[in-house]
Design a protein around this motif. Sequence first.
Motif, PDB file in Angstrom:
ATOM      1  N   SER A   1       9.694  -6.910   1.773  1.00 42.32           N
ATOM      2  CA  SER A   1       8.564  -6.635   2.987  1.00 42.32           C
ATOM      3  C   SER A   1       9.718  -6.566   4.274  1.00 42.32           C
ATOM      4  O   SER A   1       9.656  -5.381   4.980  1.00 42.32           O
ATOM      5  CB  SER A   1       7.485  -7.467   3.273  1.00 42.32           C
ATOM      6  OG  SER A   1       6.709  -7.447   1.862  1.00 42.32           O
TER       7      SER A   1
ATOM      8  N   LEU B   1       4.630   0.973   3.644  1.00 46.04           N
ATOM      9  CA  LEU B   1       4.721  -0.429   3.379  1.00 46.04           C
ATOM     10  C   LEU B   1       3.520  -1.057   3.223  1.00 46.04           C
ATOM     11  O   LEU B   1       2.604  -1.075   4.278  1.00 46.04           O
ATOM     12  CB  LEU B   1       5.658  -0.943   4.534  1.00 46.04           C
ATOM     13  CG  LEU B   1       6.005  -2.468   4.282  1.00 46.04           C
ATOM     14  CD1 LEU B   1       6.847  -2.878   3.137  1.00 46.04           C
ATOM     15  CD2 LEU B   1       6.905  -2.679   5.489  1.00 46.04           C
TER      16      LEU B   1
ATOM     17  N   ARG C   1       5.176  -3.216  -2.844  1.00 42.26           N
ATOM     18  CA  ARG C   1       5.452  -2.898  -1.456  1.00 42.26           C
ATOM     19  C   ARG C   1       5.136  -1.404  -1.122  1.00 42.26           C
ATOM     20  O   ARG C   1       5.233  -1.090   0.081  1.00 42.26           O
ATOM     21  CB  ARG C   1       6.657  -3.070  -1.235  1.00 42.26           C
ATOM     22  CG  ARG C   1       7.237  -4.747  -1.537  1.00 42.26           C
ATOM     23  CD  ARG C   1       6.563  -5.757  -0.746  1.00 42.26           C
ATOM     24  NE  ARG C   1       5.142  -6.034  -0.885  1.00 42.26           N
ATOM     25  CZ  ARG C   1       4.786  -6.889  -1.800  1.00 42.26           C
ATOM     26  NH1 ARG C   1       5.767  -7.482  -2.647  1.00 42.26           N
ATOM     27  NH2 ARG C   1       3.432  -7.143  -2.129  1.00 42.26           N
TER      28      ARG C   1
ATOM     29  N   GLN D   1       9.985   5.468  -0.203  1.00 43.51           N
ATOM     30  CA  GLN D   1       8.587   5.530   0.889  1.00 43.51           C
ATOM     31  C   GLN D   1       9.061   6.641   1.771  1.00 43.51           C
ATOM     32  O   GLN D   1      10.300   6.812   1.940  1.00 43.51           O
ATOM     33  CB  GLN D   1       8.725   4.225   1.450  1.00 43.51           C
ATOM     34  CG  GLN D   1       7.962   3.110   0.774  1.00 43.51           C
ATOM     35  CD  GLN D   1       7.857   1.732   1.521  1.00 43.51           C
ATOM     36  OE1 GLN D   1       7.978   1.815   2.770  1.00 43.51           O
ATOM     37  NE2 GLN D   1       7.460   0.855   0.907  1.00 43.51           N
TER      38      GLN D   1
ATOM     39  N   VAL E   1      12.333  -3.807   4.082  1.00 42.93           N
ATOM     40  CA  VAL E   1      12.049  -2.263   4.233  1.00 42.93           C
ATOM     41  C   VAL E   1      11.495  -2.044   5.730  1.00 42.93           C
ATOM     42  O   VAL E   1      11.938  -1.191   6.123  1.00 42.93           O
ATOM     43  CB  VAL E   1      10.755  -2.328   3.370  1.00 42.93           C
ATOM     44  CG1 VAL E   1      10.033  -0.709   3.588  1.00 42.93           C
ATOM     45  CG2 VAL E   1      11.346  -2.201   1.913  1.00 42.93           C
TER      46      VAL E   1
END
Length: 190
Positions: A121, A18, A162, A12, A124
Amino acid sequence: MSITVTTWSLEQTSPADLRPAAQAPAGVRIVRAEVPSPEFSRFLYTAVGGDVRWTDRLPWSYARWSEYLARPGVETWVAYENGTPAGYIELEAQEGAAVEIAYFGLIPAFRGRRIGGQLLSYGVARAWDLSERWPGTGPVERVWVHTCSKDGEHAMDNYLRRGFRLFGTKTEEEPKVAVPGPWPGAHTAA
């Protein structure tokens, strides 16, 4: 004897990437293990990774575990279900404004119970705000992870859901090793 292993690298590049999972089941909470503990970290590593052939840290000494866990920007976040450890996510700040998800997973008895999406989740999100807890590490510009064909069957799908994007794939032969389990005889799958 060897096995063919495919490793996928995902990333990411913005906190906006996210896509959080739905709420975890009642009784699940996620807590940072703020006191570095080689014993606890090794327990999590073997309990989560024993049936999927995590072996690289098995030979680590107590001193090596201690040194690694004491590094600035290394964090362990643990999911508990009604007080029992269910899994963890380990974050490691790296040069270049990056945070690697070094390890992530659930203890086998807790898989398939909607805990993994919530733990990933939350972990992150903690990777993205890691510099707030570790002055001097600088703002995070990238969160990345690698997963492989030895990991759990839902691992790749969880990362993609995600908001992670694939940036690299490699396939190589690895020696086939006995599945260590958290203790001898604990592994139940072939």
